[in-house]
Design an enzyme around this catalytic site. Structure first.
Site, PDB file in Angstrom:
ATOM      1  N   ASP A 108       0.818  -1.209   0.000  1.00 59.23           N
ATOM      2  CA  ASP A 108       0.000   0.000   0.000  1.00 59.23           C
ATOM      3  C   ASP A 108       0.854   1.262   0.000  1.00 59.23           C
ATOM      4  O   ASP A 108       1.839   1.361   0.735  1.00 59.23           O
ATOM      5  CB  ASP A 108      -0.902  -0.025   1.239  1.00 59.23           C
ATOM      6  CG  ASP A 108      -1.728   1.230   1.383  1.00 59.23           C
ATOM      7  OD1 ASP A 108      -2.634   1.436   0.561  1.00 59.23           O
ATOM      8  OD2 ASP A 108      -1.456   2.013   2.325  1.00 59.23           O
ATOM      9  N   GLU A 157       1.165  -0.433  -5.044  1.00 61.04           N
ATOM     10  CA  GLU A 157       0.191   0.618  -5.316  1.00 61.04           C
ATOM     11  C   GLU A 157       0.891   1.971  -5.264  1.00 61.04           C
ATOM     12  O   GLU A 157       1.484   2.343  -4.251  1.00 61.04           O
ATOM     13  CB  GLU A 157      -0.937   0.601  -4.278  1.00 61.04           C
ATOM     14  CG  GLU A 157      -1.994   1.665  -4.555  1.00 61.04           C
ATOM     15  CD  GLU A 157      -2.554   2.313  -3.297  1.00 61.04           C
ATOM     16  OE1 GLU A 157      -3.731   2.702  -3.322  1.00 61.04           O
ATOM     17  OE2 GLU A 157      -1.821   2.443  -2.301  1.00 61.04           O
TER      18      GLU A 157
END
Length: 692
Positions: free
Chosen positions: A314, A384
């Site tokens: 993330d 990401e």
């Protein structure tokens, strides 16, 4: 007349029952009979004859004997040494040796020439589950791990093998799980560690892979590390990014949080400011501290030991920030500094993509590779990073030819589809990735997630089927956000219903609309919670007609078409590992083909993203046959329809999969329009792939 037969004669008769002279004059039985009628043969002479026979060499004794069943080894060796037997034996021996060597050579050649097998993350779409909204098993209105376990048949039905579950760590839920209080525990809202282990075991027994969210940039302000750091514990005081400031004085610099306003918050306990690039309840870890880096690697080990199959990393571009803490340059230099309150007001030269970031990601990759040595247990890594127009930064997450990082970074460029629904725009977004992706790498496609509006709402419901067709026929791995397979839309949220922290600052920024409960059936609460009339967010009003149960019974539904396209993608070589080539793009239609060298079968996709019907002329492409038959249309009445290649008709939002057969390949004559991850050829005569 009777006589007593000599024992040695009896023995010879037994050992040589088929004895006869070289000229076939008589059998041993005849000899015995003749001797039995001779009265003049004395016992003494017989004994001398027997004695002489015993002294003969075995080879001499059996010189006139033919092979027979049960022969002693002396006879066998005698005859096996004769030329007519020895030559045959040697021929058979060398023939066996040659055949063995030929088989070994063929095996080595096949292995050497065979292309690499596709891994599990390449074969299947990645299906994202937002656990709060997928399935509630206990009636509290919030989805949980046992709810996911109850719905594993859904993935079997769709032929999906890879499932990414958004965070379910123990958390105060200030950012719904992205503020982690304990990386080694499950939040009670979602279940227990035993529930997780049971879910993982059942997924593996059903051939499913589980991808976890890993959140390295920050923790919750309730994490043990942060409480020890703010108390200046010697071991933990540098676990976070602290700097001197006062409660009422100016902030250390002009850095702005993703959620708006300053990235710095004063902590009374420590008497300093700490950095948070997200919510103030999400303090940034200090990755310039080697102990912090090791802590996060240990957490990766913890979950790999549990058996998870990979991680979605993330917000990786935020992991490191410049140590000098200088102000970032303003997008508008004339804007008063006090009005710089959003991330769009600054160029993030010092808070994103800092030197050393990729070294850390390579460390994570190396740890995953250690656990990938077990056959069939490859550990997957996806990153990401929203880099927007700086696509070159995104491509760096693939790594280099010598050092690998992620298997692919998420491709968010198709999220911009709603900005301009036209064939030319879609080609531009696709080419933005394909034209910049390093050679030989594997692509990815995303049209929605838990942070972005659902594509059916942002682009328009009319385009949902064509967008699913685009995802499932482009080269690479598609990512499907839960509900996209049935065409779910955003819900409307009032100020009183807002749950998302971002929406509390500004209702228009709320991410709640795309996080509504999954629509399983026309039952109470769309089947999401059939125990109590409680859901953490409202269910979409259209759930009675847009749900899994209803669409399973309709072979022309969004769900049935998604399932068909996914099965087609996995079963047809050109679609999952063949060439991808542009053939046409205009204000309405985007068309491309998928082909494989050596295979007559190929596929042409014609997708109408325009506002009206269109007629596409592909007569200038000699590699296409004159007549084209539709294998599948998103408008089912056109299934099986035959079009001349000069007049391919589509309605607005319609997509066609056209299957055709030809020995003429398109890509050799159009190298600038075609891409392939790993070139392979097909040998139709024996039905195998090989490197070419």
């Amino acid at each position: 007349m009777s006589f007593k037969k000599d024992s040695s004669d009896m023995e010879l008769g037994t050992r040589n029952p088929v004895f006869q002279d070289e000229d076939g004059a008589g059998s041993s039985a005849d000899t015995v009979d003749n001797r039995s009628t001779a009265d003049t043969v004395s016992t003494g002479a017989s004994e001398k004859r027997d004695s002489a026979a015993v002294k003969l060499d075995p080879a001499d004794q059996y010189t006139q004997i033919k092979p027979y069943a049960g022969m002693p080894k002396e006879v066998l060796l005698l005859y096996s040494s004769r030329a007519r037997y020895r030559v045959v034996r040697e021929i058979l021996f060398w023939l066996t040796v040659c055949c063995t060597l030929a088989l070994v050579a063929i095996t080595i050649t096949v292995i050497a020439l065979s292309p690499r097998c596709l891994s599990w993350w390449q074969v299947s779409p990645v299906y994202q589950i937002y656990p709060r909204s997928f399935k509630d098993s206990n009636g509290d209105g919030v989805g949980d791990l046992n709810g996911i376990r109850e719905q594993l048949d859904h993935f079997q039905y769709l032929n999906i093998k890879s499932v990414w579950i958004s965070p379910f760590y123990r958390s105060p839920m200030k950012d719904f799980g992205y503020d982690v209080e304990d990386f080694r525990d499950i939040d009670p809202l979602f279940g227990t560690m035993q529930d997780f282990e049971d879910l993982l075991a059942e997924m593996h027994s059903n051939g499913l892979k589980l991808i976890m969210d890993f959140i390295p940039n920050h923790t919750s302000d309730r994490h043990r590390w942060f409480n020890l750091s703010r108390a200046r514990d010697p071991q933990y005081q540098d676990y976070y990014v602290w700097t001197d400031c006062t409660e009422t004085g100016p902030k250390p610099n002009n850095w702005v949080s993703i959620f708006g306003n300053s990235s710095w918050t004063y902590d009374k306990v420590r008497g300093q400011c700490y950095l948070h690039q997200f919510l103030k309840e999400q303090p940034d870890l200090n990755f310039r501290n080697p102990q912090v880096r090791q802590e996060m690697i240990d957490i990766i080990h913890f979950w790999l030991e549990k058996g998870v199959d990979g991680f979605r990393m993330d917000a990786v571009k935020h992991i490191l920030e410049a140590a000098h803490l200088r102000d970032e340059p303003q997008v508008d230099p004339n804007k008063p500094p006090e009005q710089v309150t959003t991330e769009w007001d600054l160029y993030h030269d010092y808070t994103t993509s800092q030197l050393g970031l990729h070294d850390m990601l390579r460390e994570y990759r190396a740890e995953l590779d250690i656990y990938s040595r077990e056959p069939g247990r490859y550990r997957f890594m996806v990153t990401e990073s929203y880099d927007y127009h700086e696509v070159d930064k995104t491509m760096m997450y693939y790594g280099t030819p010598l050092i690998k990082e992620s298997d692919f970074p998420f491709n968010f460029y198709l999220l911009d589809l709603p900005h301009n629904t036209s064939g030319v725009w879609v080609k531009h977004l696709v080419h933005l990735w394909m034209g910049n992706m390093p050679r030989g790498q594997w692509a990815n496609w995303v049209v929605g997630n838990h942070d972005r509006p659902r594509i059916s709402s942002s682009a328009g419901r009319i385009y949902v089927r064509a967008i699913n067709m685009l995802l499932l026929t482009l080269p690479g791995t598609p990512t499907t956000y839960y509900g996209e397979e049935i065409g779910m839309e955003n819900i409307n949220i009032t100020a009183s219903q807002v749950q998302d922290p971002a929406g509390r600052y500004n209702v228009s920024n709320s991410r709640d609309p795309e996080r509504s409960p999954m629509q399983w059936s026309a039952d109470m609460n769309a089947g999401f919670n059939n125990k109590t009339n409680v859901t953490w967010l409202p269910v979409h009003p259209d759930y009675r007609s847009v749900n899994v149960e209803v669409q399973k019974d309709d072979e022309n539904s969004v769900l049935s078409q998604y399932r068909f396209l996914n099965s087609l993608r996995q079963s047809e070589l050109p679609l999952h590992r063949g060439w991808f080539c542009y053939v046409h793009a205009d204000s309405s239609v985007f068309a491309y083909l998928r082909e494989l060298d050596g295979l007559k079968q190929a596929f042409l996709m014609v997708l109408n993203f325009g506002k009206q019907s269109a007629t596409t002329d592909l007569s200038s492409i000699p590699e296409l046959p004159d007549q084209l038959e539709v294998l599948m249309s998103t408008n089912h009445v056109n299934n099986g329809k035959v079009f001349p290649k000069s007049r391919i008709q589509t309605e607005a939002g319609e997509g066609l999969v056209i299957q055709y057969y030809t020995h003429t390949r398109f890509h050799p004559n159009h190298p600038e329009e075609c891409y392939v991850a790993e070139k392979a050829c097909y040998l139709e005569s024996i039905g195998i792939l090989y490197k070419c």
